[in-house]
Design a protein around this motif. Structure first.
Motif, mmCIF file in Angstrom:
data_model
loop_
_atom_site.group_PDB
_atom_site.id
_atom_site.type_symbol
_atom_site.label_atom_id
_atom_site.label_comp_id
_atom_site.label_asym_id
_atom_site.label_seq_id
_atom_site.Cartn_x
_atom_site.Cartn_y
_atom_site.Cartn_z
ATOM 1 N N TRP A 1 0.608 -1.296 0.008
ATOM 2 C CA TRP A 1 0.004 -0.066 0.031
ATOM 3 C C TRP A 1 0.793 1.284 -0.059
ATOM 4 C CZ3 TRP A 1 0.409 3.573 3.927
ATOM 5 C CH2 TRP A 1 0.729 3.095 4.979
ATOM 6 N N TRP A 2 2.143 1.186 0.324
ATOM 7 C CA TRP A 2 2.904 2.133 0.427
ATOM 8 C C TRP A 2 3.723 2.731 -0.760
ATOM 9 C CZ3 TRP A 2 4.028 -2.182 3.371
ATOM 10 C CH2 TRP A 2 5.231 -2.746 2.891
ATOM 11 N N PRO B 1 4.246 3.710 -4.285
ATOM 12 C CA PRO B 1 3.313 4.551 -5.240
ATOM 13 C C PRO B 1 2.836 4.127 -6.599
ATOM 14 C CG PRO B 1 5.673 5.218 -5.312
ATOM 15 C CD PRO B 1 5.666 4.019 -4.462
ATOM 16 N N SER B 2 1.773 4.503 -7.075
ATOM 17 C CA SER B 2 1.331 4.143 -8.195
ATOM 18 C C SER B 2 0.840 5.209 -8.912
ATOM 19 C CB SER B 2 0.339 2.950 -8.202
ATOM 20 O OG SER B 2 -1.016 3.537 -7.669
ATOM 21 N N LYS C 1 -2.243 5.496 -10.672
ATOM 22 C CA LYS C 1 -3.636 5.582 -10.169
ATOM 23 C C LYS C 1 -3.816 6.268 -8.919
ATOM 24 C CE LYS C 1 -6.185 2.204 -11.403
ATOM 25 N NZ LYS C 1 -7.042 0.832 -11.338
ATOM 26 N N ARG C 2 -3.366 5.848 -7.828
ATOM 27 C CA ARG C 2 -3.025 6.516 -6.281
ATOM 28 C C ARG C 2 -2.955 8.120 -6.406
ATOM 29 N NH1 ARG C 2 -0.250 3.059 -2.929
ATOM 30 N NH2 ARG C 2 -2.287 1.874 -2.901
ATOM 31 N N LEU C 3 -1.828 8.376 -7.147
ATOM 32 C CA LEU C 3 -1.208 9.591 -7.322
ATOM 33 C C LEU C 3 -2.390 10.551 -7.900
ATOM 34 C CD1 LEU C 3 0.866 11.756 -7.092
ATOM 35 C CD2 LEU C 3 1.542 11.233 -9.364
ATOM 36 N N ALA D 1 -5.574 9.749 -7.966
ATOM 37 C CA ALA D 1 -6.817 9.842 -6.954
ATOM 38 C C ALA D 1 -6.589 10.893 -6.014
ATOM 39 C CB ALA D 1 -7.084 8.606 -6.545
ATOM 40 N N ILE D 2 -5.285 10.867 -5.507
ATOM 41 C CA ILE D 2 -5.147 11.809 -4.223
ATOM 42 C C ILE D 2 -4.987 13.304 -4.868
ATOM 43 C CG2 ILE D 2 -3.182 12.380 -2.718
ATOM 44 C CD1 ILE D 2 -2.465 9.517 -2.498
#
Length: 86
Positions: free
Chosen positions: A7-8, A10-11, A13-15, A17-18
């Protein structure tokens, strides 16, 4: 190596979304401030409008490089400022 990323890590998609969540949160905060009347940009323009304006500048002398304005009204002669002995 694990097939599932931790979970820690980076990807993209996560970047994205944030980034989108932060953008929307800041936009909502600013929209609320504008709606409440606490917009700093509006407060600055209202303060400058309320300030008294400076008197018009009187010109003394002649500018040899000034271009004549064909639509200007003729100027009246302005007396220079007078000083008195104290």
């Amino acid at each position: 190596m694990n097939a599932r990323a931790a979970w820690w890590e980076p990807s993209w998609k996560r970047l994205l979304a944030i980034t989108a969540v932060l953008f929307v949160a800041i936009l909502l905060l600013l929209a609320q401030r504008v709606h409440a009347g606490a917009d700093p940009a509006l407060a600055r323009s209202a303060a400058t409008k309320a300030a008294p304006s400076a008197p018009p500048v009187q010109r003394y002398g002649f500018d040899p490089y000034a271009q004549p304005d064909p639509y200007a009204q003729p100027d009246t002669q302005i007396a220079p400022p007078m000083t008195h002995a104290s």
